[in-house]
Write an enzyme that holds these catalytic residues in place. Sequence first.
Site, PDB file in Angstrom:
ATOM      1  N   ARG A  95     -22.880  -2.043   5.224  1.00 26.77           N
ATOM      2  CA  ARG A  95     -22.619  -0.606   5.097  1.00 26.77           C
ATOM      3  C   ARG A  95     -22.307  -0.223   3.652  1.00 26.77           C
ATOM      4  NH1 ARG A  95     -18.026   2.280   5.353  1.00 26.77           N
ATOM      5  NH2 ARG A  95     -16.781   0.456   5.894  1.00 26.77           N
ATOM      6  N   CYS A 114       1.139  -9.380   4.463  1.00 24.73           N
ATOM      7  CA  CYS A 114       1.787  -8.712   3.333  1.00 24.73           C
ATOM      8  C   CYS A 114       3.279  -8.521   3.536  1.00 24.73           C
ATOM      9  CB  CYS A 114       1.119  -7.367   3.056  1.00 24.73           C
ATOM     10  SG  CYS A 114       0.918  -6.306   4.499  1.00 24.73           S
ATOM     11  N   GLN A 164       7.445  -0.206   5.409  1.00 25.64           N
ATOM     12  CA  GLN A 164       6.105  -0.636   5.034  1.00 25.64           C
ATOM     13  C   GLN A 164       5.252   0.512   4.534  1.00 25.64           C
ATOM     14  OE1 GLN A 164       6.015  -3.814   8.652  1.00 25.64           O
ATOM     15  NE2 GLN A 164       4.058  -3.400   7.665  1.00 25.64           N
ATOM     16  N   HIS A 184       5.717  -2.724  -0.060  1.00 26.67           N
ATOM     17  CA  HIS A 184       6.578  -2.876   1.113  1.00 26.67           C
ATOM     18  C   HIS A 184       8.005  -3.175   0.663  1.00 26.67           C
ATOM     19  CE1 HIS A 184       3.116  -2.759   3.571  1.00 26.67           C
ATOM     20  NE2 HIS A 184       2.970  -4.028   3.890  1.00 26.67           N
TER      21      HIS A 184
END
Lengths: 354, 354
Positions: free
Chosen positions: B42, B132, B159, B258
Amino acid sequence: MTGRRPSLAVVGATGAIGGVMLQILSQHADVWGEVRLIASPRTAGAELVVRGEATEVLALSEDVFDGVDVALFLVPDEVSAQWAPVAAAGGAVVVDDSAAFRLDDDVPLVVPEINPHAVRRRPRGIVASPNCTTLSLIVAVGALHAEFGLRELIVSSYQAVSGEGHDGVAALREQLALVAGTELGTRPGDVRRALGDGDKSPFAAPVALNVVPWAGTDAGGGWSSEELAIREECRKVLGMPDLKVTATCVYVPVVATHSMSVHARFENEVDVAKAHEVLATAPGVVLFDSPAAGDFPTPADVVGTDPTWVGRVRQSMDDPHAVEMFVCGDNLRKGAALNVAQIAESVAWEFTRT
Amino acid sequence: MTGRRPSLAVVGATGAIGGVMLQILSQHADVWGEVRLIASPRTAGAELVVRGEATEVLALSEDVFDGVDVALFLVPDEVSAQWAPVAAAGGAVVVDDSAAFRLDDDVPLVVPEINPHAVRRRPRGIVASPNCTTLSLIVAVGALHAEFGLRELIVSSYQAVSGEGHDGVAALREQLALVAGTELGTRPGDVRRALGDGDKSPFAAPVALNVVPWAGTDAGGGWSSEELAIREECRKVLGMPDLKVTATCVYVPVVATHSMSVHARFENEVDVAKAHEVLATAPGVVLFDSPAAGDFPTPADVVGTDPTWVGRVRQSMDDPHAVEMFVCGDNLRKGAALNVAQIAESVAWEFTRT
């Protein structure tokens, strides 16, 4: 209802909490006789609507409390410290929302769902209402305590900017206007630079596109005053002077409604089904806990409502005596104006029964 | 440096983490020979700049890994699950940022500051990089563990929306554009109504003027997949399969970085001065801890930087073995692209030394 309806003074009527108080008084219109609105000379003279009537705001002075039965103080600590004793000396029962008297041994600290009877012993004529962060969690925690026996709380807050009143809300709105529609928030200091030096924010760091892990003043040992307030107020309201309480207070870019991530450890083992049952039936609590279906409390849904909302209730995987949960409460309603109004209404009964 | 410079493939070059990876590769330009950029059909065909050169993005296929020594996978779990073994079978060492292999016993889960040697044993030819959220706290916690002996973590996250990639950032930007300049955020559901039904947000509730206490999918028992990932990944990276870890994961309206409120309990008593010394000298950690002077980490200041920033370090008042702290790490850098790059560079030495 027999006897007369007591008269009420609202000190701080023009502030953020005052505005919510006027809504609540309009909803509970039959409790009070005369309602007198009071503010600093700076904002006195304005007209505000309460119970459908435009009412002039009077300037704070000694005389303004003449004939007042109950006086609500919704003002900064130093204003309460000076003026609450004046109102009490004139015969009014003071219900104070500031921190000035919360930890005074001669002033009860009251949450009507938890320690309603404490309101009766008030040797200084003053009753205090807890901090908005304490209030956002204590109703839910108190209900679980009655069932399981609380031993320790470890909480992290997600506090709304209205904890700093109109100034806090204005700071967030102004900062959002500067960052919305930009690509900010991806480079070191870019938000801080965009806000510039002219910022009159009450927060110690940008609050738009950011979180600020500092609330209140330096209380020593690395703790903020807000963190120690939660500790000492939970102990006093629950009547547990040795309760273990650890808090980390963090502002988030939310207008109103404080959230808390809560780790609560109890004397007894906690069965989550039983905890759900306790919370579902506790006065002042709404259990909203089906996360896979999208049912958990968030500030956007809780704001403007009276109860403490609880979700994400789950058994600790490491300790059968502990549960985790996520709690939301509107810091301007139950966290401030509503709890003060509830205390005042419990005092009002003393007048209506005479 | 002897030997040849190994060739590198970056799968997912057009994503949010891919974009940060290209910056890092440009900064560490001398490590790699050929750099091949790969994405889904794509987005393939686009040109991206890496090391100052416009480079065409190739479509993911079996042949595209021919001659590649190290392949970085910065793609969704299901893409890694399908294609990482293909690249490994062709002879490339795969460093995977997805969750697909993190808890596989035959795949090491590596944080170079903590368990660098784990990278050598990789029977499937795949090395995984943690989530993460795990990465935003593990470097600081690992440094304290080495000194005091970790026993328990209780963490609440703040977050950033880029944890959900470009879609998460786009959702926050679009929502902010709708709420900035309004009086929204004060009535039940007003933010939700303003966003309307057409919202393509990856979040389970509004994320502007709100916080969302749900990240990932339903993992049973009321837990989200992100919360269990932190638990299991901390255990694996630290080599402590029985470590007590409790997490509550909450999205906040922050673009990147975060934050975590951390309660850490250790085998040994913790002296805060010693903890400060450990953190101040730990590789990959910046200690920023003088809160009364405004020195604490926030996402707005930490975003775009490599280290884990630690502040608000304080001794628990109830337990001499516990400390509280507030930790920030850029979820796209150390939380993703940087850790993957660090792992890949530690693998690159194997080629340069042959």
